[in-house]
Design an enzyme around this catalytic site. Sequence first.
Site, PDB file in Angstrom:
ATOM      1  N   ARG A 148      18.702 -39.792  26.781  1.00 53.50           N
ATOM      2  CA  ARG A 148      19.207 -38.692  27.610  1.00 53.50           C
ATOM      3  C   ARG A 148      18.627 -38.783  29.028  1.00 53.50           C
ATOM      4  NH1 ARG A 148      16.041 -34.279  24.144  1.00 53.50           N
ATOM      5  NH2 ARG A 148      14.054 -34.295  25.243  1.00 53.50           N
ATOM      6  N   ASP A 149      18.940 -37.808  29.854  1.00 57.19           N
ATOM      7  CA  ASP A 149      18.544 -37.864  31.270  1.00 57.19           C
ATOM      8  C   ASP A 149      17.075 -37.512  31.464  1.00 57.19           C
ATOM      9  OD1 ASP A 149      18.712 -35.271  30.469  1.00 57.19           O
ATOM     10  OD2 ASP A 149      19.978 -34.591  32.135  1.00 57.19           O
ATOM     11  N   GLU A 150      16.210 -38.136  30.680  1.00 57.58           N
ATOM     12  CA  GLU A 150      14.800 -37.773  30.733  1.00 57.58           C
ATOM     13  C   GLU A 150      13.944 -39.038  30.777  1.00 57.58           C
ATOM     14  OE1 GLU A 150      14.116 -34.406  28.390  1.00 57.58           O
ATOM     15  OE2 GLU A 150      11.997 -34.275  28.855  1.00 57.58           O
ATOM     16  N   ASP A 200       3.346 -36.584  24.375  1.00 59.28           N
ATOM     17  CA  ASP A 200       3.922 -37.480  23.376  1.00 59.28           C
ATOM     18  C   ASP A 200       3.096 -38.763  23.276  1.00 59.28           C
ATOM     19  OD1 ASP A 200       5.834 -35.702  24.722  1.00 59.28           O
ATOM     20  OD2 ASP A 200       7.286 -36.453  23.284  1.00 59.28           O
ATOM     21  N   TRP A 215      -1.179 -32.113  26.622  1.00 56.12           N
ATOM     22  CA  TRP A 215      -0.437 -33.077  27.440  1.00 56.12           C
ATOM     23  C   TRP A 215      -1.427 -33.745  28.398  1.00 56.12           C
ATOM     24  CZ3 TRP A 215       2.221 -30.208  24.260  1.00 56.12           C
ATOM     25  CH2 TRP A 215       3.505 -30.588  23.896  1.00 56.12           C
ATOM     26  N   GLU A 273      13.608 -36.147  17.347  1.00 58.50           N
ATOM     27  CA  GLU A 273      12.805 -35.284  18.202  1.00 58.50           C
ATOM     28  C   GLU A 273      12.393 -34.008  17.469  1.00 58.50           C
ATOM     29  OE1 GLU A 273      14.914 -33.801  21.644  1.00 58.50           O
ATOM     30  OE2 GLU A 273      13.030 -33.255  22.620  1.00 58.50           O
ATOM     31  N   ASP A 305       9.331 -40.420  26.367  1.00 55.75           N
ATOM     32  CA  ASP A 305       9.617 -39.461  25.295  1.00 55.75           C
ATOM     33  C   ASP A 305      10.865 -39.884  24.534  1.00 55.75           C
ATOM     34  OD1 ASP A 305      11.203 -38.937  27.548  1.00 55.75           O
ATOM     35  OD2 ASP A 305      11.536 -36.867  26.969  1.00 55.75           O
ATOM     36  N   HIS A 311      12.543 -39.937  19.251  1.00 53.91           N
ATOM     37  CA  HIS A 311      11.327 -39.432  19.882  1.00 53.91           C
ATOM     38  C   HIS A 311      10.172 -39.839  18.975  1.00 53.91           C
ATOM     39  CE1 HIS A 311      12.743 -36.797  23.076  1.00 53.91           C
ATOM     40  NE2 HIS A 311      11.569 -36.185  23.155  1.00 53.91           N
TER      41      HIS A 311
HETATM   42  C1  BGC Z   1      10.354 -33.917  26.039  1.00 58.87           C
HETATM   43  C2  BGC Z   1       9.141 -33.907  25.157  1.00 58.87           C
HETATM   44  C3  BGC Z   1       8.040 -33.315  25.966  1.00 58.87           C
HETATM   45  C4  BGC Z   1       8.451 -31.889  26.165  1.00 58.87           C
HETATM   46  C5  BGC Z   1       7.444 -31.035  26.798  1.00 58.87           C
HETATM   47  C6  BGC Z   1      10.733 -32.504  26.295  1.00 58.87           C
HETATM   48  O1  BGC Z   1      11.863 -32.390  27.064  1.00 58.87           O
HETATM   49  O2  BGC Z   1      11.375 -34.645  25.488  1.00 58.87           O
HETATM   50  O3  BGC Z   1       8.949 -34.972  24.413  1.00 58.87           O
HETATM   51  O4  BGC Z   1       6.784 -33.464  25.463  1.00 58.87           O
HETATM   52  O5  BGC Z   1       9.670 -31.813  26.861  1.00 58.87           O
HETATM   53  O6  BGC Z   1       7.681 -29.755  26.446  1.00 58.87           O
END
Ligand code: BGC
Length: 870
Positions: free
Chosen positions: A463-465, A472, A524, A726, A459, A747
Amino acid sequence: MGGLAPARLRCEYHTNPLGIDVAAPRLSWIVESDRRGARQTACQVLVASSEENLAAGKGDLWDTGKVASEETLHLAYAGKPLRSRMRCHWKVRAWDERDRPSEWSVPALWTMGLLEVSDWQAKWIGYDGPAACPHLRKAFAVERPVRRATVYATALGLYELRLNGRRVGRDRFTPGWTDYHTRCYYRTYDVTDLLRDGENVVGAILAPGWYAGHVGLVGPHVYGRTPWLLAQLEIEYADGSTETVATDKSWRAAEGPIVETDLLMGETHDARREVPGWDGPGFDAADWAPVDLKGRMDAEIGASPGVPVRVHEEMAPARMTQPKPGAWVFDFGQEFPGWVRLKVRGRAGEKVVLRFAEMLEPDGTVHTANLRSAKCTDAYVLRGGGEEVWEPRFTYRAFRYVEVTGWPGEPGPDALVGVVAHSAVPRAGAFECSNPLLNRLQENVVWTQRANFLEVPTDCPQRDERLGWTGDAQIFIRTATYNADAAAFFAKWLVDLGDAQRADGAFPDVAPLGLWHGAGTAAWGDAGTICPWTCYEVYGDVRFLERHYGGMVRWVEYLKANSRGLLRPAEGYGDWLSIQADTPKDVLATAYFALSTRLTAKAAAVLGRENDREKYEALFEDIQAAFNKAYVAGDGRIKGDTQTGYVLALQFDLLPDDLRRRAARHLVEDIKKRDTHLSTGIVGLKDLMTVLAKIGEDDVAYQLLLNDTFPSWGYEIKHGATTIWERWNGWTEEKGLHDPGMNSFCHYAFGAVGEWLFSTVAGIEAAAPGFKRIVVRPRPGGGLEWTRAQYESVHGLVASAWKVEGKGLAISVTIPANTTAEVHVPAGRAEDVTEGGRPAAEAEGVTFDRMAGGAAVFRVGSGAYEFVSR
Ligand code: BGC
């Protein structure tokens, strides 16, 4: 001019791959010709166990003989059984439509990997010391001439393999990210040239990576606590004997200079702790410790089908500022994924700290709050005494700005160099036009894709993700596959997605790591049907469907079991990040249920599963009926009355004809009511532009595309975006930076408009899987004077360029050999169109077919064409 020229030979999507573990690898090539209407009518493939045999025309492994076939893609090997380590040299020739054989292609190679568990003599080894990155080594002797040396390596965690002081291969972040308890991939390298006579040393630096370091939203140690290595170096001597140097308890371990490293947090390197020469001969490792041996490992070990991460280019900083004493900020002028290399002089123990950011605060300091808990901080502690050059090994992030503190003295402009790294997915598309805003948009889409194609489609890269969010990925996949040849990249990720599918059939919100996050979410989880189907369409590869069909069916059955009267519950993320429009979640989820069902029916048809096709086609119709009954009024209004609701219903064919027209009107009215602006979140955006084109509203689509007022792509670009944001309101004139809780500037989901630039503005579309049949249907508009686009399809290069000439249009089209195309030339009558200066209908290889949608439609075969309409 001669016949065909076979080229671009590939095995399982890779050029000369080493270590394939597919029992019947598939071979592909393209045929080139600058002649019109060139086709392959037959082909012959030779596979030989040696270069000599191949050169002598002896296909001792496989000789297909002359086979009457047009196919150049995914020919499954069917020769002598393939065993571990075999070398397969191959070439191909092709006969054209006049039955003239081509020359043989340039030879290509693939090698087989380790197919049996018993091929692995190596044991998992590691070292649990205080430092983040243990260094492991083993010395061995080479006393006879070597014919070839091959290393097979993987890790739980990350490894950098070294041989006699040199890095093995160019790949980074190996072995990549999978759910390690299920699956773990090795890579194969030819290291013949790295060996020497006498003492040799193989070494490895291990790092936590995704295995033991922080991974998105979960934390560290998700799969394990410390990293492990499994590697096996196999030496074949000239005299025919072999020897294996494998990881085992005879290896030795020590700490190294990397004190801390983590993909999300950053890396700290203390150069005073470097151990010169540790990975080469002549080093005394007497005080190195014994390694630890890992016990059982249940995961399946296989050859990596994916695309390794590599360094692609370097970036020079565009400017440097000093927003406060002792802190300098380097601006690279472009957000990109990777890290920086620094060059510094100073005293031992001085510490340079680098912090990375996408944006600046109003006072010119770096904005890091939106990175949340990802520290994104690298640090280098100087050794002292001369120039020192350093770059991190096991961390990355996307950034545009770097803050430097602790620099001895003042950094010069050449203190930092940006290093761009991401999965080595080959570029496939290019788009350019007369409008600089659109060119910047296309660049932003491509940079955002590069930044987020790192092992898995993520995504965000900062960041911490940094997770493989499935929504996505499905939203962006069609754009991604225009920009790049992402077949191998998605082939790998779709296995991750399959691994993470829940037992009840629910596909996860993210993969890998699916079981740590939600599952069964509309738009998703549907990645599980949409992504295999899209790959099948773009790459013409049925294996995407064969491999994932079971998962598709389980997903649809899950949706059905979890719906009422075929309506899905109002759950999930809905149309995430929409602007003042709330698409009811049940409407969105039911529409996606219909889409997944239909794609499953289509996949069943391709796979020849007639019963399933009927069953899911019928289910689709039932969902359609339920959707209309529950959500669609007689005047075509769809519950919620949002752009996204109309877009989904129109794109997924959910409405009867009379209601289609009305729904289309409501969609356009809503857009106009907002002064021609969109309100969609990421889900609706995916199909918005395509739907507008379908319903004949190109002008509205162009206006959305060219807007520079909020919310729009142009607004971001006007305010300096170099990647796709994003959220539409990531930064606004009124509020400045949005709340940092969720505000990435990289994003790709809203970049899904990229598909439209190729498919509609330039007009390049596939009419049959793998671009075997092509449609070129440019839709000039938006005041554009010209457009140039090209796409390297699996059959070869497709190009479309158009230019407004007075009231008419000139279109240059290139169609690859062995394909056919329909070219739509906007014109009132066929007679108004010329090709190469002659009436088009009389031109060589051009056939007038029909008038359609304000265009004269011509059928052509391969070749380059210049159409002009008056
Ligand atoms: C992500 C998104 C993801 C979403 C889901 C976010 O934190 O960055 O790209 O699809 O969460 O709700």
